[in-house]
Design an enzyme around this catalytic site. Structure first.
Site, PDB file in Angstrom:
ATOM      1  N   GLY A 244      27.237  51.261  55.410  1.00 50.01           N
ATOM      2  CA  GLY A 244      27.228  51.943  56.704  1.00 50.01           C
ATOM      3  C   GLY A 244      28.384  52.913  56.799  1.00 50.01           C
ATOM      4  O   GLY A 244      28.905  53.387  55.779  1.00 50.01           O
ATOM      5  N   SER A 245      28.804  53.182  58.014  1.00 55.33           N
ATOM      6  CA  SER A 245      29.832  54.197  58.241  1.00 55.33           C
ATOM      7  C   SER A 245      31.217  53.701  57.811  1.00 55.33           C
ATOM      8  O   SER A 245      31.474  52.490  57.767  1.00 55.33           O
ATOM      9  CB  SER A 245      29.860  54.553  59.719  1.00 55.33           C
ATOM     10  OG  SER A 245      30.132  53.389  60.465  1.00 55.33           O
ATOM     11  N   GLY A 249      33.273  50.079  58.003  1.00 59.31           N
ATOM     12  CA  GLY A 249      34.010  49.528  56.860  1.00 59.31           C
ATOM     13  C   GLY A 249      35.466  49.228  57.182  1.00 59.31           C
ATOM     14  O   GLY A 249      36.045  48.278  56.650  1.00 59.31           O
ATOM     15  N   GLU A 266      30.019  50.084  50.933  1.00 55.81           N
ATOM     16  CA  GLU A 266      29.294  51.319  50.591  1.00 55.81           C
ATOM     17  C   GLU A 266      29.263  52.160  51.861  1.00 55.81           C
ATOM     18  O   GLU A 266      28.405  51.974  52.721  1.00 55.81           O
ATOM     19  CB  GLU A 266      27.862  50.987  50.145  1.00 55.81           C
ATOM     20  CG  GLU A 266      27.779  50.126  48.889  1.00 55.81           C
ATOM     21  CD  GLU A 266      27.961  50.928  47.608  1.00 55.81           C
ATOM     22  OE1 GLU A 266      28.055  52.163  47.663  1.00 55.81           O
ATOM     23  OE2 GLU A 266      28.023  50.288  46.538  1.00 55.81           O
ATOM     24  N   CYS A 300      23.669  59.011  52.586  1.00 56.55           N
ATOM     25  CA  CYS A 300      25.103  58.951  52.290  1.00 56.55           C
ATOM     26  C   CYS A 300      25.450  59.993  51.246  1.00 56.55           C
ATOM     27  O   CYS A 300      26.570  60.483  51.189  1.00 56.55           O
ATOM     28  CB  CYS A 300      25.484  57.557  51.821  1.00 56.55           C
ATOM     29  SG  CYS A 300      24.444  56.945  50.501  1.00 56.55           S
TER      30      CYS A 300
HETATM   31  P1  NAD Z   1      26.732  51.995  61.018  1.00 61.13           P
HETATM   32  O1  NAD Z   1      28.087  51.846  60.443  1.00 61.13           O
HETATM   33  O2  NAD Z   1      26.606  52.402  62.433  1.00 61.13           O
HETATM   34  O3  NAD Z   1      25.917  50.620  60.856  1.00 61.13           O
HETATM   35  C1  NAD Z   1      25.682  50.035  59.602  1.00 61.13           C
HETATM   36  C2  NAD Z   1      25.455  48.548  59.763  1.00 61.13           C
HETATM   37  O4  NAD Z   1      26.697  47.940  60.120  1.00 61.13           O
HETATM   38  C3  NAD Z   1      24.472  48.182  60.883  1.00 61.13           C
HETATM   39  O5  NAD Z   1      23.694  47.090  60.462  1.00 61.13           O
HETATM   40  C4  NAD Z   1      25.392  47.781  62.014  1.00 61.13           C
HETATM   41  O6  NAD Z   1      24.812  46.924  62.938  1.00 61.13           O
HETATM   42  C5  NAD Z   1      26.504  47.086  61.243  1.00 61.13           C
HETATM   43  N1  NAD Z   1      27.797  46.958  61.918  1.00 61.13           N
HETATM   44  C6  NAD Z   1      28.425  47.890  62.650  1.00 61.13           C
HETATM   45  N2  NAD Z   1      29.619  47.404  63.073  1.00 61.13           N
HETATM   46  C7  NAD Z   1      29.737  46.147  62.578  1.00 61.13           C
HETATM   47  C8  NAD Z   1      30.732  45.123  62.674  1.00 61.13           C
HETATM   48  N3  NAD Z   1      31.850  45.305  63.376  1.00 61.13           N
HETATM   49  N4  NAD Z   1      30.518  43.958  62.040  1.00 61.13           N
HETATM   50  C9  NAD Z   1      29.402  43.762  61.327  1.00 61.13           C
HETATM   51  N5  NAD Z   1      28.415  44.681  61.213  1.00 61.13           N
HETATM   52  C10 NAD Z   1      28.585  45.870  61.830  1.00 61.13           C
HETATM   53  O7  NAD Z   1      25.945  53.040  60.059  1.00 61.13           O
HETATM   54  P2  NAD Z   1      24.500  53.681  60.262  1.00 61.13           P
HETATM   55  O8  NAD Z   1      24.556  54.703  61.341  1.00 61.13           O
HETATM   56  O9  NAD Z   1      23.451  52.622  60.313  1.00 61.13           O
HETATM   57  O10 NAD Z   1      24.306  54.408  58.843  1.00 61.13           O
HETATM   58  C11 NAD Z   1      24.855  55.653  58.532  1.00 61.13           C
HETATM   59  C12 NAD Z   1      26.150  55.524  57.764  1.00 61.13           C
HETATM   60  O11 NAD Z   1      25.960  54.690  56.629  1.00 61.13           O
HETATM   61  C13 NAD Z   1      26.638  56.844  57.201  1.00 61.13           C
HETATM   62  O12 NAD Z   1      28.028  56.910  57.332  1.00 61.13           O
HETATM   63  C14 NAD Z   1      26.232  56.790  55.745  1.00 61.13           C
HETATM   64  O13 NAD Z   1      26.992  57.614  54.890  1.00 61.13           O
HETATM   65  C15 NAD Z   1      26.444  55.345  55.447  1.00 61.13           C
HETATM   66  N6  NAD Z   1      25.677  54.900  54.294  1.00 61.13           N
HETATM   67  C16 NAD Z   1      26.357  54.672  53.135  1.00 61.13           C
HETATM   68  C17 NAD Z   1      25.652  54.308  51.993  1.00 61.13           C
HETATM   69  C18 NAD Z   1      26.373  54.098  50.691  1.00 61.13           C
HETATM   70  O14 NAD Z   1      25.771  53.508  49.802  1.00 61.13           O
HETATM   71  N7  NAD Z   1      27.598  54.549  50.529  1.00 61.13           N
HETATM   72  C19 NAD Z   1      24.263  54.134  52.048  1.00 61.13           C
HETATM   73  C20 NAD Z   1      23.610  54.353  53.261  1.00 61.13           C
HETATM   74  C21 NAD Z   1      24.327  54.740  54.379  1.00 61.13           C
END
Ligand code: NAD
Length: 510
Positions: A244-245, A249, A266, A300
């Site tokens: 995720g974002s 992370g 990731e 991503c």
């Molecule tokens: P996001 O960070 O908003 O959410 C990702 C996941 O994390 C969701 O399931 C969310 O519910 C969970 N989450 C959020 N806060 C949390 C916490 N405090 N504790 C536990 N879980 C939590 O991201 P998004 O909008 O779903 O996806 C887009 C982002 O993901 C972009 O930044 C993109 O670059 C990144 N991404 C990275 C990769 C990679 O492999 N590097 C792959 C896909 C997406």
């Protein structure tokens, strides 16, 4: 989509009732909260709903996994691989339907939706083969009649947090590799794509049931405080694999580290392509177009920055603007569409804010830049010409915005490419071996992925996938990424009759 209810039913989703948000081998959750509604980004219409798993459901899922792990860890790895092979077969059967659901719920175009399911199938095949190749090294002991080697054991429960933009494949990358390694998984999918998770769990449930292996792949669909955050502090979750974002992370990494847990992060990217004056420009144009516009800029690995050699900059930019004019924006389920919608209204607001800031700071919008006035969440793919170091280009905005810069030399381009906090994917287009190797050298790209004459996005599963710096440092999928899902044990066996100590140390009573 002519018969949406039929598609949903074929995937085990009830279009009218509330679908379960808990998958631990039995479907019941007494959540007092209102169900989670899923909306199609193509028109903003509701598709179906899912009950929110509660904190108690999380607890049940963890306990179910723990119980399953006690047996699963001792099942021979190739037998574990056979179960993953069966999952791959089931996915082959539903590829078109599940691909359509991915398109419907996360908005990527149909060919990419099906491609995502193909990625699951590929990783199933890979994991099945891997189940016979979890190799450890053997070493020569310095002591006579001693044998020294290392072996790999399962870790336990892997918590798998996934993003909306790869609503099924990222789970498969983790769950299939973890399964052959002897781990169990607990999946917390994105709250924006719960139906994809329901459909996948219906398939998983069938296969696990058939094999008498319920509990090795569990899932909790719900709110972050109830089913996401608990994983971070829970010592029963041996590895938290979070996609995720970077913002997410930053929370996950330190919390898991504080309890000496393992994390695999990731996170966001800010990927660049360098095009040199000796490049095959038509190749480069196609790569930039797919990288920057594909998935409506919501990968991503999306190409967000372009560094052009001055000799080709004008020509290349004009060709790119002309190509953008031909991109059909629209319904992701329509075969003619190349650019679907963003995921939701928040994403559109983020695009708007970014464009305001770009204009305020003097960026020149060469094409696009508008939000489309129609149902759904559509924006125009946008190209911005800007001076090197343009501050807005240092951030990842999850939308199709491409910055174009001019850089006089390859060294300048590499320096500018690396001068951002993220480090996921990068590419150079050149016909010069020397330039290509410079880009790949230790003084070249600082990213986890570095390509020559192919773009930044669309990685194959065979390589280890991930990036450096604020992208999180994790590696998933192919190569030896499996080692993160296992614990290494170094073993020495003395088959002699004496007890020599290492380093010649003498320790005995006379
Ligand atoms: P996001 O960070 O908003 O959410 C990702 C996941 O994390 C969701 O399931 C969310 O519910 C969970 N989450 C959020 N806060 C949390 C916490 N405090 N504790 C536990 N879980 C939590 O991201 P998004 O909008 O779903 O996806 C887009 C982002 O993901 C972009 O930044 C993109 O670059 C990144 N991404 C990275 C990769 C990679 O492999 N590097 C792959 C896909 C997406």
């Amino acid at each position: 989509m002519h018969d949406l209810p039929a598609l949903l039913r074929r995937l085990g989703i009830d279009p009218d009732g509330v679908n379960p948000g808990l998958y631990v081998g039995s479907f019941s959750s007494a959540s007092p909260k209102p169900p989670l509604a899923s909306f199609a980004p193509r028109d903003g219409a509701p598709i179906a709903s899912v009950s929110r798993a509660t904190r108690e459901d999380y607890e049940r899922a963890v306990r179910s996994g723990e119980a399953a792990f006690r047996e699963w860890r001792s099942v021979p790895a190739p037998v574990r691989g056979e179960l993953v092979r069966q999952l791959g077969d089931e996915l082959r059967r539903v590829k078109d339907d599940l691909g359509a659901l991915v398109s419907l719920e996360c908005g990527k175009i149909l060919t990419e939706g099906r491609g995502e399911v193909q990625e699951m199938i590929d990783i199933a095949d890979f994991a099945c083969g891997l189940s016979r190749q979890l190799y450890g090294l053997s070493m020569h002991s310095e002591r006579p009649q001693h044998r020294m080697f290392e072996q790999w054991h399962p870790l336990g429960t892997v918590g798998c947090i996934t993003a909306f933009n790869f609503p099924v494949a990222v789970w498969a990358w983790n769950a299939f590799i973890a399964a052959v390694c002897g781990d169990v998984t607990l999946w917390k999918p994105s709250e924006k794509t719960p139906l994809c998770a329901v459909a996948v769990n219906r398939i998983v449930d069938r296969v696990l049931e058939r094999n008498g292996r319920r509990g090795i792949m569990n899932c909790v669909i719900g709110d972050v405080p109830d089913v996401g955050e608990p994983m971070l502090d829970d010592p029963r979750i041996a590895l938290v694999s979070a996609t995720g974002s970077t913002r997410m992370g930053r929370i996950v990494g330190p919390r898991v580290a504080a309890r000496f847990g393992r994390s695999l992060l990731e996170l966001g990217g800010n990927n660049a392509i360098i095009v040199m004056d000796d490049a095959d420009l038509s190749l480069a144009l196609s790569a930039v177009l797919f990288g920057a516009v594909g998935t409506a800029g919501q990968r991503c690995t999306t190409t967000r920055r372009l560094f052009l050699h001055p000799a080709i900059a004008k020509r290349f930019t004009e060709s790119l603007v002309a190509a953008y004019a031909k991109v059909r924006i629209g319904d992701p389920l329509d075969d003619a569409t190349l650019c679907g919608p963003l995921i939701d209204a928040d994403a559109v607001a983020g695009f708007r804010r970014a464009l305001d800031e770009i204009r305020r700071q003097g960026g020149e919008v060469l094409c696009g830049g508008r939000v489309l006035d129609r149902p759904g969440f559509y924006v125009e793919p946008t190209i911005v010409r800007a001076p090197l170091g343009f501050a807005p280009s240092r951030e990842e905005v999850f939308a199709p915005i491409l910055y174009v810069f001019e850089t006089a030399t390859l060294d300048d381009a590499i320096r500018a490419q690396n001068d951002v906090p993220q480090g996921l994917s990068s590419a150079v287009f050149t016909d010069s071996v020397r330039r290509a190797e410079t880009f790949l050298s230790p003084a070249g790209s600082d990213c986890g992925i570095a390509n020559v004459n192919i773009g930044t996005s669309g990685a194959e599963i065979g390589g280890a996938f991930g990036g450096e710096k604020e992208t999180g440092g994790g590696r998933e999928s192919g190569s030896d990424a499996w080692k993160q899902y296992m614990r290494r044990q170094t073993c020495t066996v003395n088959w002699g009759t004496a007890l020599p100590l290492a380093q010649g140390v003498s320790f005995r009573v006379e």
